[in-house]
Design an enzyme around this catalytic site. Structure first.
Site, short mmCIF file in Angstrom:
data_model
loop_
_atom_site.label_atom_id
_atom_site.label_comp_id
_atom_site.label_asym_id
_atom_site.label_seq_id
_atom_site.Cartn_x
_atom_site.Cartn_y
_atom_site.Cartn_z
N ASP A 37 0.85 -1.09 0.09
CA ASP A 37 0.06 0.18 -0.01
C ASP A 37 1.06 1.27 -0.15
OD1 ASP A 37 -2.42 1.72 0.18
OD2 ASP A 37 -3.25 0.07 1.49
N GLU A 53 -6.77 3.51 -5.68
CA GLU A 53 -7.89 3.94 -4.82
C GLU A 53 -8.62 5.01 -5.37
OE1 GLU A 53 -9.89 3.89 -0.20
OE2 GLU A 53 -8.07 5.19 -0.75
N ASP A 55 -12.31 -0.19 5.59
CA ASP A 55 -13.06 0.89 5.50
C ASP A 55 -14.51 0.70 5.50
OD1 ASP A 55 -10.69 2.46 5.76
OD2 ASP A 55 -10.76 2.93 3.42
O1 TEU Z 1 -9.40 5.70 2.26
C1 TEU Z 1 -9.79 6.65 1.75
C2 TEU Z 1 -11.26 7.00 2.00
O2 TEU Z 1 -11.78 7.69 1.11
C3 TEU Z 1 -12.10 6.23 2.92
O3 TEU Z 1 -11.31 6.65 4.04
C4 TEU Z 1 -13.22 7.09 3.29
O4 TEU Z 1 -13.08 8.38 3.17
C5 TEU Z 1 -13.83 6.68 4.81
O5 TEU Z 1 -13.99 5.37 4.73
C6 TEU Z 1 -15.01 7.63 5.04
O6 TEU Z 1 -15.95 6.92 5.29
C7 TEU Z 1 -8.20 5.39 2.37
C8 TEU Z 1 -7.77 4.40 3.40
O7 TEU Z 1 -8.35 3.15 2.77
C9 TEU Z 1 -8.24 4.62 4.50
O8 TEU Z 1 -8.12 3.64 5.45
C10 TEU Z 1 -7.46 5.74 5.17
O9 TEU Z 1 -8.09 6.12 6.62
C11 TEU Z 1 -7.56 6.96 4.18
O10 TEU Z 1 -7.46 6.67 2.96
C12 TEU Z 1 -6.69 7.95 4.41
O11 TEU Z 1 -5.36 7.70 4.20
#
Ligand code: TEU
Length: 561
Positions: free
Chosen positions: A103, A255, A329
């Protein structure tokens, strides 16, 4: 990379397994998972049949956002082990034919990163311009942009009087990609891991890296339209791809937050100039009424089908998507769209089939393959996630939502729902740790665990294993186009995948009651053979256009032309 190479790439018939290391397996008694724990489970993953693992961040980090706040891109967090452990994991995974994807979090760094520490409070630091600083506006924040985790996206640097941008937690400062020096640092980080033999990269919120440079307030929203799929994002990705990814033949998955099909066609275009594939999340917002996550709501089934149709037809022949329900998430899918009580096994299998038969590369998130559920926490103290605890503060203390209501919302929506420890067996703490787990284990572990699943040929585990095999055996799953057969049906999601030689029909009842549907008459149902179902006795009913489905039933049928 040529078009031909891209079309034949290994990842088009692969299934990728996501590991959230903190919650996967503790080799000792710390209560948090580690790299040696992952090594000890590689045989299990090989048995499942996955082609690659994606590790969420294991770098040095203060862990405010569980590793998405990186303070050193070249070091392993001691909580997870050492660089020697990482090298051993890479070797042992490769020995089993399992590739490793890291990642890469480069929209932002931890505020503990030495670049930020040097930049903070010192306008003359060589690293000041690695981040995004703005003067106050009318004595307050520079604009109205909101953090994704709640509150303003700006935090004050008291010594200089300027604010820095953080689209996520205030401990995650956004990097300034306009600065070529930042882009060179990013390339160097990726080269370091690629040189070690890492096979690919998942790029965190990569479509947020290019911000509109006037940083004006957003009079109709929270600012996202000024930095989502921003003005230079394709240019930046092409630069890194040409100079790094293509040099190493890395697989890449971006992502994409709140993106569009048109941008994703470019991000994942088949000429391989940007990324191999994209994650988008539109299908996981069907239980966000008017886009609002922090409320309880049933999911909109017709909208779900429309979204799949939009992306499946829109990417076909143009780009490539990651297909998935779960990640670290998202709440557990069997609790979210299925029935995690009476029909846990049936609905977990149906949900699996209905995405695994789509075009794209499937991702399986740890525990999904055994039908793990949301834990149903009752106490706010059980939550650890920075987004969940922030939102609790904001909604209960500032917006007047009751504690009880917020607990019910968190039980459905919190990111911790998927972060509970992996349930390995029926022993104490589900066999995850010999110590006290950092996050409470879901109480159903005596029944829902990997050991029990592997011992039961009818389990969710073997259903996933079969789906993974089918992708390798049946070409149309990879290369077929997509047609929604019953877009208006209120319970059934039925679609057709077609190439010149095969037709695959995937029929899914999304509800816990019997239902029926009539398939289009031009399908040669008499020739259909059943590849997989989650119920017995499908054969007799199969040849008919009139399908009668039991609760959460799925049928995967193949017609050879
Ligand atoms: O996630 C990006 C993201 O858009 C989500 O975190 C979303 O905003 C969140 O679930 C709101 O409900 C990535 C990663 O997967 C996440 O774990 C991180 O917290 C985030 O980026 C920041 O790096």
């Amino acid at each position: 990379m040529t078009t031909t190479n891209q079309e034949m790439s290994w990842w088009k018939t692969a299934t990728i397994y996501q590991i959230y290391p903190k919650s996967f397996c503790d080799s000792g008694d710390k209560g948090t998972g580690d790299l040696q724990g992952i090594i000890s489970k590689l045989d299990y993953l090989q048995h499942l049949g996955v082609d690659a693992i994606w590790l969420t961040p294991v770098y040095q980090s203060p862990m405010v956002d569980n590793g998405y706040d990186i303070s050193d891109y070249y070091a392993i967090n001691p909580e997870f082990g050492t660089m020697a452990d990482f090298d051993a994991l890479l070797t042992q995974a490769h020995e089993r034919g399992i590739r490793v994807i890291m990642d890469i979090v480069v929209n932002h760094t931890s505020t503990e990163h030495h670049w930020f520490q040097s930049a903070l409070g010192d306008k003359n630091s060589p690293y000041r311009d690695y981040y995004i600083w703005k003067d106050p506006l009318d004595g307050g924040v520079p604009n109205n942009w909101q953090s994704k985790f709640g509150g303003s996206a700006w935090a004050l640097d008291e010594n200089t009087g300027q604010y820095y941008l953080h689209l996520f937690a205030k401990e995650q400062a956004d990097l300034n990609w306009e600065n070529p020096g930042v882009r060179e640092e990013v390339k160097q980080v990726i080269r370091f891991w690629a040189e070690k033999g890492v096979d690919g990269f998942r790029l965190d919120v990569i479509n947020l890296i290019s911000k509109q440079q006037d940083f004006c307030s957003d009079d109709i929203g929270d600012g996202r339209r000024f930095y989502t799929d921003g003005p230079r994002v394709h240019e930046y990705l092409q630069e890194i791809s040409a100079e790094v990814f293509q040099q190493y033949g890395s697989v890449t998955v971006g992502e994409m937050s709140s993106t569009t099909l048109e941008h994703c066609q470019r991000y994942s275009s088949l000429d391989g100039k940007e990324l191999s594939m994209v994650f988008n999340f539109h299908h996981l917002k069907v239980d966000y009424p008017n886009g609002e996550k922090w409320t309880k709501a049933p999911f909109d089934f017709l909208q779900l089908k429309q979204i799949f149709n939009h992306w499946q037809t829109g990417l076909n022949g143009k780009g490539w998507g990651a297909i998935f329900w779960c990640n670290h998430d998202q709440p557990r899918i069997v609790s979210r769209l299925g029935d995690d009580q009476r029909y846990r096994v049936e609905s977990a299998k149906m949900l699996a089939a209905s995405v695994h038969m789509l075009q794209g590369t499937p991702y399986v998130y740890q525990g999904e393959e055994i039908g793990m559920t949301n834990p149903g926490y009752r106490h706010i103290e059980q939550y650890r996630d920075v987004e969940s605890t922030n939102m609790y503060q904001i909604m209960v203390q500032q917006q007047g939502v009751s504690h009880e209501e917020m607990m019910a919302i968190l039980a459905q929506k919190s990111r911790d729902n998927s972060r509970t420890p992996m349930q390995w067996d029926g022993s104490e703490n589900a066999g995850f740790t010999r110590g006290k787990p950092w996050l409470d284990v879901a109480s159903n572990y005596p029944e829902v665990n990997a050991q029990a699943a592997v011992a039961d040929l009818g389990s969710v585990f073997y259903f996933y294993k079969r789906l993974i095999e089918l992708r390798k055996q049946v070409a149309v799953i990879t290369d077929g186009d997509y047609l929604d057969l019953l877009p208006e049906h209120k319970q059934v999601f039925a679609y057709l995948r077609r190439n010149a030689k095969q037709q695959l029909i995937c029929i899914n009842n999304y509800y816990g009651v019997d239902t029926e549907c009539v398939l289009p008459s031009d399908l040669a149902m008499q020739q259909a053979k059943c590849l997989l179902s989650n119920y017995q006795n499908v054969a007799s009913a199969m040849a008919s256009h009139h399908q009668i489905l039991r609760p959460y039933e799925t049928r995967i049928l193949l017609i050879e032309c």
